[in-house]
Design a protein around this motif. Structure first.
Motif, PDB file in Angstrom:
ATOM      1  N   SER A  47      10.637  11.624  -5.485  1.00  0.00           N
ATOM      2  CA  SER A  47       9.282  11.617  -6.032  1.00  0.00           C
ATOM      3  C   SER A  47       8.644  10.260  -5.806  1.00  0.00           C
ATOM      4  O   SER A  47       9.332   9.244  -5.630  1.00  0.00           O
ATOM      5  N   GLU A  48       7.318  10.275  -5.779  1.00  0.00           N
ATOM      6  CA  GLU A  48       6.522   9.046  -5.722  1.00  0.00           C
ATOM      7  C   GLU A  48       5.325   9.227  -6.635  1.00  0.00           C
ATOM      8  O   GLU A  48       4.604  10.224  -6.541  1.00  0.00           O
ATOM      9  N   HIS A  49       5.137   8.276  -7.532  1.00  0.00           N
ATOM     10  CA  HIS A  49       3.967   8.276  -8.414  1.00  0.00           C
ATOM     11  C   HIS A  49       3.172   7.011  -8.102  1.00  0.00           C
ATOM     12  O   HIS A  49       3.590   5.908  -8.415  1.00  0.00           O
ATOM     13  N   LEU A  50       2.023   7.204  -7.466  1.00  0.00           N
ATOM     14  CA  LEU A  50       1.189   6.111  -6.979  1.00  0.00           C
ATOM     15  C   LEU A  50      -0.078   6.023  -7.814  1.00  0.00           C
ATOM     16  O   LEU A  50      -0.771   7.019  -8.001  1.00  0.00           O
ATOM     17  N   SER A  51      -0.359   4.820  -8.326  1.00  0.00           N
ATOM     18  CA  SER A  51      -1.571   4.587  -9.104  1.00  0.00           C
ATOM     19  C   SER A  51      -2.383   3.510  -8.416  1.00  0.00           C
ATOM     20  O   SER A  51      -1.869   2.414  -8.139  1.00  0.00           O
ATOM     21  N   ILE A  52      -3.659   3.808  -8.130  1.00  0.00           N
ATOM     22  CA  ILE A  52      -4.514   2.883  -7.387  1.00  0.00           C
ATOM     23  C   ILE A  52      -5.778   2.585  -8.180  1.00  0.00           C
ATOM     24  O   ILE A  52      -6.500   3.495  -8.598  1.00  0.00           O
ATOM     25  N   SER A  53      -6.051   1.307  -8.381  1.00  0.00           N
ATOM     26  CA  SER A  53      -7.337   0.828  -8.876  1.00  0.00           C
ATOM     27  C   SER A  53      -7.725  -0.363  -8.011  1.00  0.00           C
ATOM     28  O   SER A  53      -6.965  -0.793  -7.147  1.00  0.00           O
ATOM     29  N   LYS A  55      -7.926  -3.335  -8.987  1.00  0.00           N
ATOM     30  CA  LYS A  55      -7.250  -4.539  -9.463  1.00  0.00           C
ATOM     31  C   LYS A  55      -5.733  -4.468  -9.371  1.00  0.00           C
ATOM     32  O   LYS A  55      -5.065  -5.503  -9.371  1.00  0.00           O
ATOM     33  N   ARG A  56      -5.175  -3.255  -9.295  1.00  0.00           N
ATOM     34  CA  ARG A  56      -3.713  -3.150  -9.302  1.00  0.00           C
ATOM     35  C   ARG A  56      -3.284  -1.864  -8.622  1.00  0.00           C
ATOM     36  O   ARG A  56      -3.914  -0.818  -8.789  1.00  0.00           O
ATOM     37  N   ILE A  57      -2.210  -1.971  -7.853  1.00  0.00           N
ATOM     38  CA  ILE A  57      -1.540  -0.801  -7.306  1.00  0.00           C
ATOM     39  C   ILE A  57      -0.137  -0.778  -7.884  1.00  0.00           C
ATOM     40  O   ILE A  57       0.587  -1.783  -7.837  1.00  0.00           O
ATOM     41  N   TYR A 199       1.352  -4.651  -7.258  1.00  0.00           N
ATOM     42  CA  TYR A 199       0.724  -5.832  -6.683  1.00  0.00           C
ATOM     43  C   TYR A 199      -0.787  -5.685  -6.777  1.00  0.00           C
ATOM     44  O   TYR A 199      -1.315  -4.595  -7.041  1.00  0.00           O
ATOM     45  N   ARG A 200      -1.474  -6.786  -6.564  1.00  0.00           N
ATOM     46  CA  ARG A 200      -2.934  -6.780  -6.513  1.00  0.00           C
ATOM     47  C   ARG A 200      -3.366  -6.509  -5.080  1.00  0.00           C
ATOM     48  O   ARG A 200      -2.977  -7.237  -4.160  1.00  0.00           O
ATOM     49  N   PRO A 201      -4.196  -5.504  -4.836  1.00  0.00           N
ATOM     50  CA  PRO A 201      -4.563  -5.165  -3.451  1.00  0.00           C
ATOM     51  C   PRO A 201      -5.651  -6.081  -2.899  1.00  0.00           C
ATOM     52  O   PRO A 201      -6.341  -6.785  -3.649  1.00  0.00           O
ATOM     53  N   PHE A 202      -5.806  -6.057  -1.580  1.00  0.00           N
ATOM     54  CA  PHE A 202      -6.951  -6.664  -0.928  1.00  0.00           C
ATOM     55  C   PHE A 202      -8.110  -5.663  -1.039  1.00  0.00           C
ATOM     56  O   PHE A 202      -8.217  -4.751  -0.228  1.00  0.00           O
ATOM     57  N   ALA A 203      -8.959  -5.819  -2.014  1.00  0.00           N
ATOM     58  CA  ALA A 203     -10.081  -4.901  -2.183  1.00  0.00           C
ATOM     59  C   ALA A 203     -11.309  -5.458  -1.473  1.00  0.00           C
ATOM     60  O   ALA A 203     -11.653  -6.628  -1.633  1.00  0.00           O
ATOM     61  N   ASP A 263     -13.764  -1.136  -1.923  1.00  0.00           N
ATOM     62  CA  ASP A 263     -12.911  -0.148  -1.274  1.00  0.00           C
ATOM     63  C   ASP A 263     -11.487  -0.684  -1.138  1.00  0.00           C
ATOM     64  O   ASP A 263     -11.257  -1.867  -0.923  1.00  0.00           O
ATOM     65  N   VAL A 264     -10.553   0.223  -1.321  1.00  0.00           N
ATOM     66  CA  VAL A 264      -9.128  -0.102  -1.320  1.00  0.00           C
ATOM     67  C   VAL A 264      -8.435   0.786  -0.301  1.00  0.00           C
ATOM     68  O   VAL A 264      -8.698   1.991  -0.241  1.00  0.00           O
TER      69      VAL A 264
END
Length: 331
Positions: A47-53, A55-57, A199-203, A263-264
């Protein structure tokens, strides 16, 4: 009709693209992705549970080694290459996400190392930059103390050496930075291993404007921080939703305003390096405020979880190569 990423795509927006917006300043997104190892025929991603905002992935994986022996391997997380952008101000500057990268294995922190390289047209020039007199911080973080559009603030002699290398042009740094976080992981035979990382993404950031002389229109709506047209599937319905919120602000008395896009990008294709498909895949898209609008290309219809989260679920999922999410806010 424009090309979409997969058949039967259901998104918050529909399937058509609008025109590119005009904006003043922007920060371009760059995409990072999931855990990487050499193609493995024994370790399955259950399984993979991915959360994207913006400010944080955050990601939680469950793995199982289906072989009869313990497998010890290096697991890597390659970060996107990044470079100095003279149009970024101090508040918008992207910082290498390796510094914000956290990993836990079965609830315990993993010992993570980082490999950093300075690249010039794909060639590793890290050692040459050091010999030219640059510190590690100069090479990998401040790009020669280039704090504004004036470029590097290093001594003239150092800048001259960089120019001779092709690493400087009019005091503007020309190299890119590539970083990879990695650690050694043991997968015991027949057992599950839970890995979480964040981690914090490059948004990316870009905005469109409107006022009394130019009311909100499709020209006001930015589509991408890097100039793409339809990677987030902002179609007719999504465009209407964005414009309606901007027009409502005008009705409420706003004489001018901004349509902000962050955009992310997330690279999903690394999930194909493990055995078979992903058994259960969950994607949570988390808005900064309930009023924000989100657009993305992804199969299925999301479930609303509270005021800010949209959840997609898939079984036996073979991941698409990448995912781009447009987060729109209004002021």
């Amino acid at each position: 009709m424009r090309r979409t990423i997969a058949a039967g795509l259901a998104v918050l927006a529909a399937l058509f693209s609008g025109p590119v917006a005009q904006a003043n300043d922007s920060t371009a997104r760059v995409g990072a992705g999931g855990l990487v190892l050499q193609k493995n025929g024994d370790i399955r991603m259950l399984s993979e549970h991915l959360s994207i905002s913006v400010k944080r992935i955050e990601v939680e994986y469950r793995f199982r080694n289906e072989s009869a022996r313990t497998i010890e391997t290096v697991v890597a997380f390659p970060m996107p290459e990044f470079h100095w952008d003279p149009e970024q101000d101090a508040n918008w500057r992207n910082i290498g996400p390796v510094e914000s990268f956290l990993v836990h294995v079965d609830g315990k922190p993993a010992v993570v190392r980082a490999e950093r390289k300075a690249l010039l047209q794909g060639r590793d020039i890290t050692a040459l930059l050091r010999r030219a007199g640059l510190s590690e911080d100069h090479i990998f973080r401040t790009f020669g103390d280039a704090f504004d559009t004036g470029g590097m603030t290093l001594p003239e002699a150092v800048v001259a050496r960089l120019h001779a290398l092709g690493a400087s042009d009019q005091r503007m740094p020309q190299w890119r930075v590539a970083e990879t976080a990695y650690w050694t992981q043991a997968f015991p035979a027949g057992k599950e291993v839970v890995v979480t990382h964040s981690y914090r993404p490059f948004a990316g950031r870009i905005f469109g404007t409107y006022d009394g002389a130019r009311p909100p229109s499709e020209d006001s709506v930015p589509l991408s921080s890097i100039g793409e047209q339809d990677r987030a599937c902002l179609g007719e319905g999504g465009m209407k939703a964005v414009l309606n919120k901007a027009r409502q602000r005008v009705k409420d008395g706003a004489r001018s305003g901004y349509i902000n896009l962050k955009d992310v990008e997330y690279i999903l294709g690394t999930g194909r390096n493990w055995k078979g498909s992903i058994g259960e895949f969950t994607l949570d898209v988390v808005k900064e405020t309930p009023q924000d609008t989100v657009s993305l290309c992804f199969p299925g219809k999301p479930e609303r979880i509270g005021e800010r989260t949209l959840r997609f679920k898939m079984r036996d999922y073979v991941p698409q190569e990448r995912l781009v999410l447009n987060f729109y806010s209004f002021e």
